[in-house]
Design a protein around this motif. Structure first.
Motif, short mmCIF file in Angstrom:
data_model
loop_
_atom_site.label_atom_id
_atom_site.label_comp_id
_atom_site.label_asym_id
_atom_site.label_seq_id
_atom_site.Cartn_x
_atom_site.Cartn_y
_atom_site.Cartn_z
N SER A 7 0.97 -1.46 0.07
CA SER A 7 -0.01 0.02 -0.17
C SER A 7 1.07 1.35 0.07
CB SER A 7 -0.53 -0.43 1.09
OG SER A 7 -0.66 -0.67 2.67
N GLY A 8 0.43 2.62 -0.26
CA GLY A 8 1.22 3.56 -0.17
C GLY A 8 0.58 4.14 -1.02
N GLY A 9 1.28 3.60 -2.89
CA GLY A 9 1.38 4.48 -3.48
C GLY A 9 0.79 5.58 -4.04
N GLY A 10 1.13 6.18 -5.42
CA GLY A 10 -0.04 7.31 -5.56
C GLY A 10 0.78 8.54 -6.25
N LEU A 11 -0.07 9.61 -6.64
CA LEU A 11 0.73 10.32 -7.46
C LEU A 11 0.73 11.37 -6.83
CD1 LEU A 11 0.71 12.22 -9.92
CD2 LEU A 11 -1.64 12.67 -9.26
N SER A 17 7.55 13.23 -1.95
CA SER A 17 7.65 11.87 -0.40
C SER A 17 6.48 11.04 -0.69
CB SER A 17 7.86 11.99 0.52
OG SER A 17 9.48 13.17 0.31
N LEU A 18 6.40 9.46 -0.43
CA LEU A 18 6.16 8.41 -0.60
C LEU A 18 6.59 7.25 0.45
CD1 LEU A 18 4.30 7.55 -4.02
CD2 LEU A 18 3.46 8.67 -2.03
N ARG A 19 5.90 6.99 0.69
CA ARG A 19 5.84 5.45 2.08
C ARG A 19 4.92 4.74 1.74
NH1 ARG A 19 5.04 4.83 8.53
NH2 ARG A 19 2.98 4.31 7.35
N LEU A 20 6.03 3.59 1.08
CA LEU A 20 5.57 2.12 0.26
C LEU A 20 4.99 1.39 1.99
CD1 LEU A 20 6.95 1.69 -3.14
CD2 LEU A 20 4.75 3.02 -2.20
N SER A 21 4.25 0.90 2.17
CA SER A 21 4.02 -0.11 3.06
C SER A 21 4.10 -1.77 2.62
CB SER A 21 3.37 0.45 4.18
OG SER A 21 3.51 1.04 4.78
N CYS A 22 4.29 -2.41 3.00
CA CYS A 22 3.93 -3.86 2.76
C CYS A 22 3.91 -4.91 3.72
CB CYS A 22 5.29 -4.49 2.20
SG CYS A 22 5.06 -6.80 1.54
N ASP A 90 11.74 7.45 -11.47
CA ASP A 90 11.01 6.23 -10.51
C ASP A 90 10.11 5.55 -10.47
OD1 ASP A 90 12.28 8.38 -8.29
OD2 ASP A 90 13.17 6.41 -8.61
N ALA A 91 8.73 6.32 -11.48
CA ALA A 91 7.39 6.29 -11.54
C ALA A 91 7.81 4.64 -12.00
CB ALA A 91 6.72 6.65 -12.43
N GLY A 117 4.45 -9.19 -3.50
CA GLY A 117 3.14 -8.76 -3.00
C GLY A 117 2.52 -8.28 -4.68
N ARG A 118 0.92 -7.51 -5.03
CA ARG A 118 0.50 -7.45 -6.31
C ARG A 118 0.72 -6.17 -6.83
NH1 ARG A 118 -6.08 -9.13 -5.45
NH2 ARG A 118 -5.62 -8.60 -7.95
N GLY A 119 1.46 -5.58 -5.96
CA GLY A 119 2.49 -4.13 -6.97
C GLY A 119 1.71 -3.03 -6.25
N THR A 120 1.80 -1.89 -6.00
CA THR A 120 1.43 -0.90 -5.86
C THR A 120 1.43 0.69 -6.87
OG1 THR A 120 0.91 1.01 -4.27
CG2 THR A 120 2.53 0.53 -4.31
N GLN A 121 1.20 1.18 -7.82
CA GLN A 121 1.14 1.74 -8.68
C GLN A 121 2.54 2.94 -7.73
OE1 GLN A 121 2.01 1.24 -12.18
NE2 GLN A 121 2.85 3.11 -11.84
N VAL A 122 3.19 3.98 -8.79
CA VAL A 122 4.11 5.19 -8.46
C VAL A 122 3.77 6.37 -9.44
CG1 VAL A 122 5.90 6.52 -7.54
CG2 VAL A 122 5.41 4.15 -5.91
N THR A 123 3.59 6.78 -9.51
CA THR A 123 3.69 8.06 -10.32
C THR A 123 4.14 9.58 -9.73
OG1 THR A 123 1.59 6.63 -11.58
CG2 THR A 123 2.13 8.67 -11.68
#
Length: 126
Positions: A7-11, A17-22, A90-91, A117-123
């Motif tokens: 979780s934690g992906g996005g635009l 900054s973003l923080r991805l969690s698993c 980094d996208a 995991g199934r993946g989360t998109q970072v844009t």
């Protein structure tokens, strides 16, 4: 067998900054090497950062050194990828992965990860 959910992906804008969690379920995260990978359209999957289950051995791809940090909270069975100063390059789709610590840890994310995991998109775009 551990299961992983990102979780934690996005635009985010460049420089943001973003923080991805698993989050792991079904097993105890202490017993696993962990890793973050990404795949951009038309490109091969890249090992972004990996960390051993013990001894704190950490790898970062050259492209993210100084900007990304991998961490884990074994009490929460969750690990993270903290991403700062994000760039358009980094996208990608980001995936977390785990491998049992009985498997020899290899640097450069070179060991075989068999749980993903199934993946989360970072844009990254303005």
């Amino acid at each position: 067998q551990v299961q992983l959910v990102e979780s934690g992906g996005g635009l985010v804008q460049p420089g943001g900054s973003l923080r991805l969690s698993c989050t792991a379920s079904g097993s105890i995260l202490d017993y696993y090497h962990i890793g973050w990978f990404r795949r951009a359209p038309g490109q091969e999957r890249e090992g972004v950062s990996c960390s051993s289950a013990t001894f704190g051995i950490v790898y970062y791809a050259d492209s993210v050194k100084g900007r990304f940090t991998i961490s884990r909270d074994n009490a929460k069975d969750t690990f993270y990828l903290h991403m700062n100063n994000l760039k358009p390059e980094d996208a990608a789709e980001y995936y977390c992965a785990a491998a049992p610590k009985t498997r020899t840890y290899r640097t450069r994310c070179g060991l075989t990860f068999d749980t993903w995991g199934r993946g989360t998109q970072v844009t990254v775009s303005s």
